[in-house]
Design an enzyme around this catalytic site. Structure first.
Site, PDB file in Angstrom:
ATOM      1  N   GLN A  10    -115.889  -6.259   5.718  1.00  0.00           N
ATOM      2  CA  GLN A  10    -116.138  -6.124   4.295  1.00  0.00           C
ATOM      3  C   GLN A  10    -115.042  -5.279   3.653  1.00  0.00           C
ATOM      4  O   GLN A  10    -114.564  -4.304   4.232  1.00  0.00           O
ATOM      5  CB  GLN A  10    -117.499  -5.489   4.049  1.00  0.00           C
ATOM      6  CG  GLN A  10    -117.972  -5.616   2.622  1.00  0.00           C
ATOM      7  CD  GLN A  10    -119.441  -5.266   2.463  1.00  0.00           C
ATOM      8  OE1 GLN A  10    -120.171  -5.186   3.438  1.00  0.00           O
ATOM      9  NE2 GLN A  10    -119.878  -5.061   1.236  1.00  0.00           N
ATOM     10  N   SER A  91    -115.585  -4.076  12.025  1.00  0.00           N
ATOM     11  CA  SER A  91    -116.919  -3.896  11.452  1.00  0.00           C
ATOM     12  C   SER A  91    -117.675  -5.222  11.421  1.00  0.00           C
ATOM     13  O   SER A  91    -117.975  -5.785  12.463  1.00  0.00           O
ATOM     14  CB  SER A  91    -116.799  -3.271  10.059  1.00  0.00           C
ATOM     15  OG  SER A  91    -118.063  -2.954   9.531  1.00  0.00           O
ATOM     16  N   LEU A  92    -117.978  -5.758  10.239  1.00  0.00           N
ATOM     17  CA  LEU A  92    -118.614  -7.077  10.131  1.00  0.00           C
ATOM     18  C   LEU A  92    -117.860  -8.120  10.944  1.00  0.00           C
ATOM     19  O   LEU A  92    -118.452  -9.018  11.552  1.00  0.00           O
ATOM     20  CB  LEU A  92    -118.663  -7.494   8.663  1.00  0.00           C
ATOM     21  CG  LEU A  92    -118.909  -8.986   8.374  1.00  0.00           C
ATOM     22  CD1 LEU A  92    -120.333  -9.362   8.722  1.00  0.00           C
ATOM     23  CD2 LEU A  92    -118.597  -9.304   6.921  1.00  0.00           C
ATOM     24  N   ARG A 116    -128.357  -7.959   7.852  1.00  0.00           N
ATOM     25  CA  ARG A 116    -127.576  -6.723   7.987  1.00  0.00           C
ATOM     26  C   ARG A 116    -127.126  -6.221   6.617  1.00  0.00           C
ATOM     27  O   ARG A 116    -127.213  -5.031   6.312  1.00  0.00           O
ATOM     28  CB  ARG A 116    -126.362  -6.992   8.883  1.00  0.00           C
ATOM     29  CG  ARG A 116    -125.439  -5.795   9.132  1.00  0.00           C
ATOM     30  CD  ARG A 116    -124.302  -6.254  10.047  1.00  0.00           C
ATOM     31  NE  ARG A 116    -123.432  -5.170  10.478  1.00  0.00           N
ATOM     32  CZ  ARG A 116    -122.290  -4.840   9.893  1.00  0.00           C
ATOM     33  NH1 ARG A 116    -121.902  -5.489   8.796  1.00  0.00           N
ATOM     34  NH2 ARG A 116    -121.539  -3.861  10.378  1.00  0.00           N
ATOM     35  N   HIS A 199    -121.190   2.988   8.538  1.00  0.00           N
ATOM     36  CA  HIS A 199    -120.706   3.616   9.772  1.00  0.00           C
ATOM     37  C   HIS A 199    -120.859   5.129   9.706  1.00  0.00           C
ATOM     38  O   HIS A 199    -119.925   5.888   9.996  1.00  0.00           O
ATOM     39  CB  HIS A 199    -119.256   3.206  10.047  1.00  0.00           C
ATOM     40  CG  HIS A 199    -119.029   1.733  10.012  1.00  0.00           C
ATOM     41  ND1 HIS A 199    -119.625   0.882  10.911  1.00  0.00           N
ATOM     42  CD2 HIS A 199    -118.322   0.948   9.148  1.00  0.00           C
ATOM     43  CE1 HIS A 199    -119.273  -0.365  10.615  1.00  0.00           C
ATOM     44  NE2 HIS A 199    -118.501  -0.349   9.562  1.00  0.00           N
ATOM     45  N   GLN A 248    -122.903   0.433  16.017  1.00  0.00           N
ATOM     46  CA  GLN A 248    -121.728   0.325  15.142  1.00  0.00           C
ATOM     47  C   GLN A 248    -122.046   0.753  13.718  1.00  0.00           C
ATOM     48  O   GLN A 248    -121.178   1.249  12.992  1.00  0.00           O
ATOM     49  CB  GLN A 248    -121.212  -1.113  15.160  1.00  0.00           C
ATOM     50  CG  GLN A 248    -119.877  -1.305  14.482  1.00  0.00           C
ATOM     51  CD  GLN A 248    -119.809  -2.625  13.750  1.00  0.00           C
ATOM     52  OE1 GLN A 248    -120.430  -2.813  12.712  1.00  0.00           O
ATOM     53  NE2 GLN A 248    -119.049  -3.548  14.310  1.00  0.00           N
TER      54      GLN A 248
END
Length: 402
Positions: A10, A91-92, A116, A199, A248
């Site tokens: 993202q 991340s994503l 999510r 995060h 994560q």
């Protein structure tokens, strides 16, 4: 030269992302359509004509970025000269990488990232949070400031992206104050296009709910090794997916560690697969002289890829050729359960059989190609073999698979 595919997270979204893929590629178009059916709204419209506000919303941005990434991967994988040795996502993007590896079916991945995104959005309803990138200061200096009484528990390091960039997450008011401090110390600060303190410990409840959801999803053997953001090492097995992906959300993204892992193993051909060039630009700033760094979002690279993928000839292909290719393709899915495998391939096989019995020819028919690709996915056919199968069909006539 060994290859790794990198999937952005993202913050890489922009209005118009994936439009070239959608326009030029049947495979990409089908990917967008599949995601739209699952989500109940047009992903292509949101990606191409949506507002910046909508694309910043976590619950919209994450499914869109995943869809563009998988659409790009499906186009790329048929043309790759060599198998990638590693996949990694920021991340994503780690979920996109797991999907590309075969660990997650695309439909399950779309539902997962929507869930999510909603969790991450809801986590901020009572505590407004955000993120910002800090350049020009070491992680040690940034950590020291975050631990000052004024900011302790309100601002934390969330991403170790490179030697030049560290990201912090926290409450908006605290970020505003500490930004001035970082600037005074000689740093340069850039706010990120996100609507939450991702995060970080602010995501603890969301991480617990995500773990419960992940335990309900069936995971499958990986065709490619995937690096974890939490450990900066490959996943030992698919059983680690629920714990790693939930951790994560509250742990630091160790992206610099992932890149270092690849460099230590001389994986120098790095291709960013998805919207934007955030990861590619970050890598170029690291001045990794031995690396070839490419982005599928660059028009010239995409045009070259698609031009090379158009087969010669002007004859149509019999549906029987698709059926024969599906039947003869070797099954590499040796670790999966037989019952699940048969269930997955039964529908596409029946569709190809019905098309073959019709006696017609497939003049660039998307249905036949989609069914064949689904079967090859289930068989976990490696990219090189897959490309050979499609090239062989192309020799029989015209197959406009991109």
């Amino acid at each position: 030269m060994q290859t790794a595919l990198l999937f952005p997270g993202q913050g890489s979204q922009y209005i118009g992302m994936g439009q070239d893929l959608f326009t030029r590629s049947i495979v990409a178009r089908r990917t967008f359509e599949e995601a739209s059916e699952i989500l109940g709204y047009s992903v292509s419209n949101l990606c191409f004509q949506g507002s910046e506000a909508d694309l910043t919303r976590t619950d919209y941005a994450q499914p869109c970025i995943l869809t563009v990434g998988i659409a790009a991967f499906r186009v790329l994988v048929e043309r790759m000269e060599r198998e990638p040795v590693y996949l990694a996502g920021h991340s994503l993007g780690e979920i996109t990488a797991l999907t590309a590896s075969g660990a997650l079916h695309f439909a399950d991945a779309v539902r997962l990232v929507r869930f999510r995104g909603m969790l991450m959005r809801d986590a901020q309803k009572h505590k407004a949070g955000s993120m910002m990138a800090v350049h020009g200061l070491t992680p040690q200096v940034i950590e020291k400031e975050c631990l000052e009484p004024e900011y302790r528990g309100l601002v934390v390091i969330s991403n170790l992206n490179s030697s030049r960039q560290t990201v912090v997450s926290g409450q908006v008011n605290a970020l505003t104050k500490i930004k001035e401090r970082f600037t005074d110390l000689g740093g340069h600060v850039t706010p990120l296009q996100v609507d939450g303190a991702f995060h970080s410990p602010f995501m603890k409840n969301a991480a617990m709910q995500l773990y419960d959801e992940l335990r309900l999803i069936p995971f499958h053997s990986m065709r490619y090794s995937v690096l974890s953001n939490v450990t900066a090492l490959p996943y030992p097995n698919v059983n680690c997916i629920p714990s790693f992906l939930s951790e994560q959300m509250v742990e630091r993204v160790r992206w610099q560690g992932c890149v270092q892992f690849l460099m230590e193993r001389q994986v120098y051909n790095l291709i960013e697969v998805g919207p934007g060039s955030v990861l590619s630009n970050m890598l170029r700033r690291e001045k990794l002289d031995a690396c070839m760094i490419q982005s599928m979002d660059k028009k010239e690279y995409l045009q070259k890829l698609i031009k090379e993928s158009l087969p010669k000839g002007n004859r149509a292909v019999s549906y029987a050729h698709y059926l024969k290719a599906a039947l003869c393709a070797k099954n590499y899915n040796i670790h999966g359960e037989t019952s699940n495998y048969l269930k997955e391939v039964a529908g596409p096989f029946r569709e190809l059989e019905q098309l073959a019995r019709s006696g017609d020819v497939a003049d660039g028919n998307a249905k036949a190609l989609e069914a064949l690709n689904h079967i090859l996915d289930c068989k976990m056919t490696p990219a090189i073999q897959r490309g050979g199968i499609l090239s062989h069909i192309a020799e029989e006539g015209v197959v406009r698979h991109v």
